[in-house]
Motif scaffolding. Structure first.
Motif: not given
Length: 368
Positions: A236-262
């Motif tokens: 019951l805690r919106p907009r606090t914490f989440g995980i996006v589990l990327l596919g094994p062949d899409e590591p380039e998508l990770a940069d966006a998350f590393r640049a905008d952490p909680p």
């Protein structure tokens, strides 16, 4: 003035009243329905409100408090990712693919611009969550849609050469109020197999169990799925914490998350939720199961029988679709339900009952 040509009180510009049945079919946004709902409840207190959707208000006593040292505790994203993987019985070696963010909305807000840069085609469920479309269009995408009511109907289009193609689904799905069936998972797998450029985006925020549902795990095993999850519903805690589990062949998508952490405080709260309050999702599911029982007990036999068995028996569910128009339920049974159009674009004439109103709480209000 509303888009349907009426004022908030339901009258036309010339002072005449727009019929309730017409109004229920004309809703284009969830907010329009909520205005109508408040008007009807105020005008007729005998109505049984089966259209409340605010789970945070309904279950507020179960929401864990933040830790007292949230402002000073240092929590690392990699540790949170590993804690989350252990909780859901997922391989520890997936930790490099488990991107820490602030929830499903945040995850999509970061993913959609990358899909736009790839000129990807995006399929969204037409009648689940209008915010999907808002986020996609804000990213410059022009999403296609597919219906899920009264059952999911996957797109039949042929693959577009080597153009990337993503299909977003929710498991379990609102407003269906159930998990994907085995045949539906098989159909999704077949959709993936028709092109190596196809991927799934799975929103698992309504899954309160551990591990994730068999259908979700089966789709993850294809290696062609991105999983999105958060503490929004289970804790019951919106907009606090989440995980996006990327596919094994899409590591380039990770940069966006590393640049905008909680924020550090959000990370500290997330650690507390996953460790100190690990049992909260089970408590939430139990409270919702009790509410569902109270709702079902108060429904007329014909209405209760019209709800699919899978929705009536799905743990932690509070959405109950019925193949009856909302105006019919109100007129014939004194039930205020959500028209399917409140969830998005749909040609299905049915409606959705919910179990979150005070009448179905631990100490139900004296109604009817």
């Amino acid at each position: 003035m509303r888009p349907d040509g009426t004022r908030p009180d339901g009258t036309r510009s010339d002072g005449t009243r727009f019929g309730d049945s017409q109004q229920l079919r004309a809703f284009q946004t969830f907010q329009q329905f909520q205005e109508f709902r408040q008007e009807r409840l105020a005008a007729d207190p005998s109505l049984l409100d089966a259209a409340e959707t605010n789970v945070y208000r309904a279950l507020a006593p179960l929401c864990p408090a933040p830790p007292e040292d949230a402002g000073t505790r240092t929590v690392y994203r990699c540790d949170l990712a590993r804690t989350w993987l252990r909780r859901y019985d997922l391989p520890a070696e997936w930790s490099r693919r488990a991107m820490v963010g602030r929830g499903v909305r945040h995850g999509l807000d970061l993913l959609f611009p990358r899909l736009r840069a790839r000129r990807a085609r995006l399929w969204l469920p037409a009648d689940v969550y209008p915010v999907y479309f808002d986020l996609a269009r804000a990213a410059g995408l022009a999403p296609d849609s597919y219906p899920t009511l009264p059952a999911p109907v996957l797109p039949r289009s042929a693959p577009d050469g080597d153009r990337p193609e993503y299909l977003l689904l929710a498991n379990p799905s609102k407003p269906l109020g159930r998990h994907l069936t085995d045949p539906e998972c098989a159909e999704l797998t077949a959709w993936l197999e028709r092109s190596p450029h196809r991927r799934l985006l799975i929103d698992a925020v309504y899954d309160l169990g551990t591990p994730f549902a068999p259908g979700t795990r089966r789709l993850l095993e294809t290696g062609r799925a991105v999983l999105l999850h958060s503490v929004t519903k289970g804790w019951l805690r919106p907009r606090t914490f989440g995980i996006v589990l990327l596919g094994p062949d899409e590591p380039e998508l990770a940069d966006a998350f590393r640049a905008d952490p909680p924020s550090p405080a959000q990370l500290a709260l997330a650690e507390s939720l996953l460790t100190d309050h690990a049992d909260t999702p089970r408590q939430v599911a139990a409270a919702l199961d009790a509410r569902a029982e109270r709702l079902l007990a108060r429904l007329p036999d014909a209405v209760r029988a019209a709800i699919p068995t899978a929705s009536r028996t799905s743990p932690g569910n509070y959405f109950f679709p019925v193949d009856t128009p909302a105006e019919t339920l109100r007129r014939d049974h004194g039930l205020l339900a959500l028209p399917a159009t409140a969830f998005g674009e749909t040609s299905w004439p049915g409606s959705v009952l919910t179990s979150l109103a005070d009448a179905f709480g631990p100490t139900p209000e004296a109604t009817r």
